[in-house]
Design an enzyme around this catalytic site. Sequence first.
Site, PDB file in Angstrom:
ATOM      1  N   GLN A   1       0.842  -1.203   0.000  1.00 11.37           N
ATOM      2  CA  GLN A   1       0.000   0.000   0.000  1.00 11.37           C
ATOM      3  C   GLN A   1       0.872   1.246   0.000  1.00 11.37           C
ATOM      4  O   GLN A   1       2.070   1.195   0.244  1.00 11.37           O
ATOM      5  CB  GLN A   1      -0.907  -0.002   1.244  1.00 11.37           C
ATOM      6  CG  GLN A   1      -0.149  -0.190   2.559  1.00 11.37           C
ATOM      7  CD  GLN A   1      -0.989  -0.821   3.659  1.00 11.37           C
ATOM      8  OE1 GLN A   1      -2.213  -0.782   3.629  1.00 11.37           O
ATOM      9  NE2 GLN A   1      -0.321  -1.401   4.643  1.00 11.37           N
TER      10      GLN A   1
ATOM     11  N   HIS B   1      -8.194   3.177  19.517  1.00  9.09           N
ATOM     12  CA  HIS B   1      -7.358   2.131  20.111  1.00  9.09           C
ATOM     13  C   HIS B   1      -7.911   1.658  21.457  1.00  9.09           C
ATOM     14  O   HIS B   1      -7.943   0.461  21.746  1.00  9.09           O
ATOM     15  CB  HIS B   1      -5.910   2.634  20.253  1.00  9.09           C
ATOM     16  CG  HIS B   1      -5.178   2.647  18.947  1.00  9.09           C
ATOM     17  ND1 HIS B   1      -4.371   3.680  18.546  1.00  9.09           N
ATOM     18  CD2 HIS B   1      -5.150   1.755  17.931  1.00  9.09           C
ATOM     19  CE1 HIS B   1      -3.864   3.413  17.346  1.00  9.09           C
ATOM     20  NE2 HIS B   1      -4.324   2.258  16.955  1.00  9.09           N
TER      21      HIS B   1
ATOM     22  N   ASP C   1       0.647  -0.140  13.155  1.00  8.10           N
ATOM     23  CA  ASP C   1       1.140   1.073  13.823  1.00  8.10           C
ATOM     24  C   ASP C   1       1.456   0.838  15.289  1.00  8.10           C
ATOM     25  O   ASP C   1       2.033   1.706  15.952  1.00  8.10           O
ATOM     26  CB  ASP C   1       0.132   2.219  13.661  1.00  8.10           C
ATOM     27  CG  ASP C   1      -1.257   1.848  14.195  1.00  8.10           C
ATOM     28  OD1 ASP C   1      -1.378   1.569  15.407  1.00  8.10           O
ATOM     29  OD2 ASP C   1      -2.211   1.827  13.406  1.00  8.10           O
TER      30      ASP C   1
ATOM     31  N   ASP D   1       0.970 -12.623   6.329  1.00 11.49           N
ATOM     32  CA  ASP D   1      -0.459 -12.590   6.045  1.00 11.49           C
ATOM     33  C   ASP D   1      -1.251 -13.114   7.254  1.00 11.49           C
ATOM     34  O   ASP D   1      -1.110 -14.281   7.644  1.00 11.49           O
ATOM     35  CB  ASP D   1      -0.713 -13.465   4.809  1.00 11.49           C
ATOM     36  CG  ASP D   1      -2.184 -13.488   4.405  1.00 11.49           C
ATOM     37  OD1 ASP D   1      -2.991 -12.782   5.047  1.00 11.49           O
ATOM     38  OD2 ASP D   1      -2.510 -14.211   3.444  1.00 11.49           O
ATOM     39  N   GLY D   2      -2.098 -12.257   7.818  1.00  8.39           N
ATOM     40  CA  GLY D   2      -2.883 -12.640   8.989  1.00  8.39           C
ATOM     41  C   GLY D   2      -3.826 -13.798   8.722  1.00  8.39           C
ATOM     42  O   GLY D   2      -4.088 -14.619   9.604  1.00  8.39           O
TER      43      GLY D   2
ATOM     44  N   ASP E   1      -7.694  -5.432  13.823  1.00  8.95           N
ATOM     45  CA  ASP E   1      -7.463  -3.991  13.677  1.00  8.95           C
ATOM     46  C   ASP E   1      -7.096  -3.736  12.220  1.00  8.95           C
ATOM     47  O   ASP E   1      -5.956  -3.463  11.875  1.00  8.95           O
ATOM     48  CB  ASP E   1      -6.316  -3.586  14.617  1.00  8.95           C
ATOM     49  CG  ASP E   1      -5.951  -2.116  14.477  1.00  8.95           C
ATOM     50  OD1 ASP E   1      -6.730  -1.357  13.890  1.00  8.95           O
ATOM     51  OD2 ASP E   1      -4.856  -1.744  14.953  1.00  8.95           O
TER      52      ASP E   1
ATOM     53  N   ASP F   1     -10.217  -0.650   5.993  1.00  9.37           N
ATOM     54  CA  ASP F   1     -11.537  -0.909   5.431  1.00  9.37           C
ATOM     55  C   ASP F   1     -11.538  -2.224   4.657  1.00  9.37           C
ATOM     56  O   ASP F   1     -10.501  -2.661   4.155  1.00  9.37           O
ATOM     57  CB  ASP F   1     -11.952   0.233   4.485  1.00  9.37           C
ATOM     58  CG  ASP F   1     -12.035   1.575   5.205  1.00  9.37           C
ATOM     59  OD1 ASP F   1     -12.358   1.584   6.404  1.00  9.37           O
ATOM     60  OD2 ASP F   1     -11.776   2.605   4.561  1.00  9.37           O
TER      61      ASP F   1
END
Lengths: 286, 286
Positions: free
Chosen positions: B35, B66, B90, B141-142, B160, B163
Site C-alpha cells: 500500500q 485504540h 502502527d 499474512d494474517g 485492527d 476498510d
Amino acid sequence: MPLDDTWFTESLESQGSAFSLKIARKLHEEQSPFQRIEVYETTHWGRLLVLDGAVMLTQRDNFTYHEMMAHPVLFTHPNPRDVLIIGGGDCGMLREVLKHDSVRRAVQVDIDERVTRVAEQFFPELTEGIKDPRAQLLFEDGLRYLKEAPAASFDVIIVDSTDPVGPAAGLFGPEFMRDAYRALRLDGLIVQQSESPILHLDTILTELYAVMRDAGFAKVVTLTYPVVGYPSGWWSATMASKGADLTKFREQDALNKRFETHYYNAAIHRGALAVPEFCKKLFTDQ
Amino acid sequence: MPLDDTWFTESLESQGSAFSLKIARKLHEEQSPFQRIEVYETTHWGRLLVLDGAVMLTQRDNFTYHEMMAHPVLFTHPNPRDVLIIGGGDCGMLREVLKHDSVRRAVQVDIDERVTRVAEQFFPELTEGIKDPRAQLLFEDGLRYLKEAPAASFDVIIVDSTDPVGPAAGLFGPEFMRDAYRALRLDGLIVQQSESPILHLDTILTELYAVMRDAGFAKVVTLTYPVVGYPSGWWSATMASKGADLTKFREQDALNKRFETHYYNAAIHRGALAVPEFCKKLFTDQ
C-alpha cells in the site's frame, strides 16, 4: 486531492479540520436580516441547511442532535409542562418536544423568521409541530424575551443555538444564563448545545460551566452523542438544574415512551451521561 | 469554498462525504509492497498516518479507536492471557493490550512491516510496546497465520484492519472468521473494527453479523464510539463470543484499572453497549 465546487465544505480554521458534503444542486440562497441562509440538495444526505456557512442540519443525520437535545432533559424533569426553545428556527426541536404528552405549551423564540419559512418550504418534516395548538412561535430576540418572561414560568429551557459567535454569542453569556435561572421554576432545567467535547472542552465548555454555576445552577452535566455534520462528528448537550440530580431520569417512562425515535432510548440516555476519561476534569458532577 | 492543496482530504464518494485536515507539511511517502504510506504534519492534529489515501490515525485523536477496540474486549474476557492482533501495524493496539497485566503474550500479525517501521520513526509513542518481552511481532499474512495457528490457542483476537477492501478484504470473510473461531478457546472473544453505524449498518455491519454467526459465534454485540478522523466521525467495534454474554464485563476491574486511558472507563464501556434505536434491527443480542 482538493475537492471541486460540487462539494459544500465547512472548514474550521481554528481546528484545522473541514467536513464536506457532495452537492447535487443549490435549492435556495438568501441573506436574511440576520444571516445568510442556504439550502442544498446533497447526493447522499438529503437536503442540507446552512447558516452563515455552517452546517445546521441534513435530512439524513439531524435526528441525533434534535433527539439528544430534547429527550434527555424532558425525561430528567419530573413533569415538563411549559417548555421554551431559544433558537431552533428550523422547528426540528419543537417537533421532538411536542412528542411528550406532558407538554402543554412549547414556545419557540427564534430571532430569524426566515429560517422557519425556509424550513417550512424545504424541510416540511421538521415543521409539522407548527400546527400543534400547544406550539407558540415568536420571531424576536431570545435574550430580550427571556429577560421579560415572568419568573418561574418555565419547566425546561432548550437553547438550540448556532455556534457562540454572531447572533448566538449572547446565548452563552452570564446575563442570559441569569435570566434563564429566574425564568425557570424550582425544579426547572436548562439544556444548551455545547459544541464538541474533543474540540471545545477547554474553551466553550469550560466557560459554559462557569457561566451556569455563576448564574446559580447547582448541578451541571454534559451528555455526548454523534452528529455527523458538526465539526469532529462528536457533539454535546450541557444540562443544568437548581439542585436536582441530573444523572437520574424517568428511566421507566423513557423505556415505555409512546413515540418513535431514531437514536434516543433509555440506554442511550444513560450511556450519553458517561464521562470520557479526558473530560473528567470538567464534567465533575457525576 | 473548495479547499486548496494545503489540506489532506479523504473523500468517500459512495457516501458523498469528505473529511479534511490542514497540513503543515508532508513528512514521508512511500509505496510499500502492499500500500501507499504517507505521513503528514498537520496544523492541529499532530502527525497523520494515511494508508492508500485513507486516514489511519492522528496523534491527537487515535486514543478513542485504540482504547475502544482493546479495553472492552479485554475486560469482557475473564482472564485474557494470549492475545492476537491481526493488522495493527502502527502498534497502537499492541500498546493498549499490554496495559493489561493478565496478558502474557501479545502477537501482532501485520502483512506490511513498513507500516511498523514508519510508525517507529514518526509515531514513537505508539510503538513503545515493541520492546515488551510479551510482544511478538510478525510480518506476514494474517489470514494464513490464523489458518495455521493451533486450535484453542488464543483468548482474544483483535482485528485492527483497514476498510474491507484491498489487503483487508479477507479479514471480513467467512473463511477468516471460521479460522478465528477455531483458534479461540471456549471462552475466547473476537473483536473486529466494523466501520460506521450510520454509514454501514445495512452493508458491512449486516454482512459481518452474518459471517460471525455462520462461523459459529453464538453472541454478537456492537459498541459505538467517536473517531474524529474516520468517515462520519462515529465508529464501531463488533465483538463475538462462543456463548458468553457480551453485555457483562469485569466492571470492578475496569473501575479499578491500574493504567491510564484518555477515553475508556467502566461507564464509557457500559455506555458504548447502548444500542441506538435505528440499530436495534441488527444489534439484537442485548
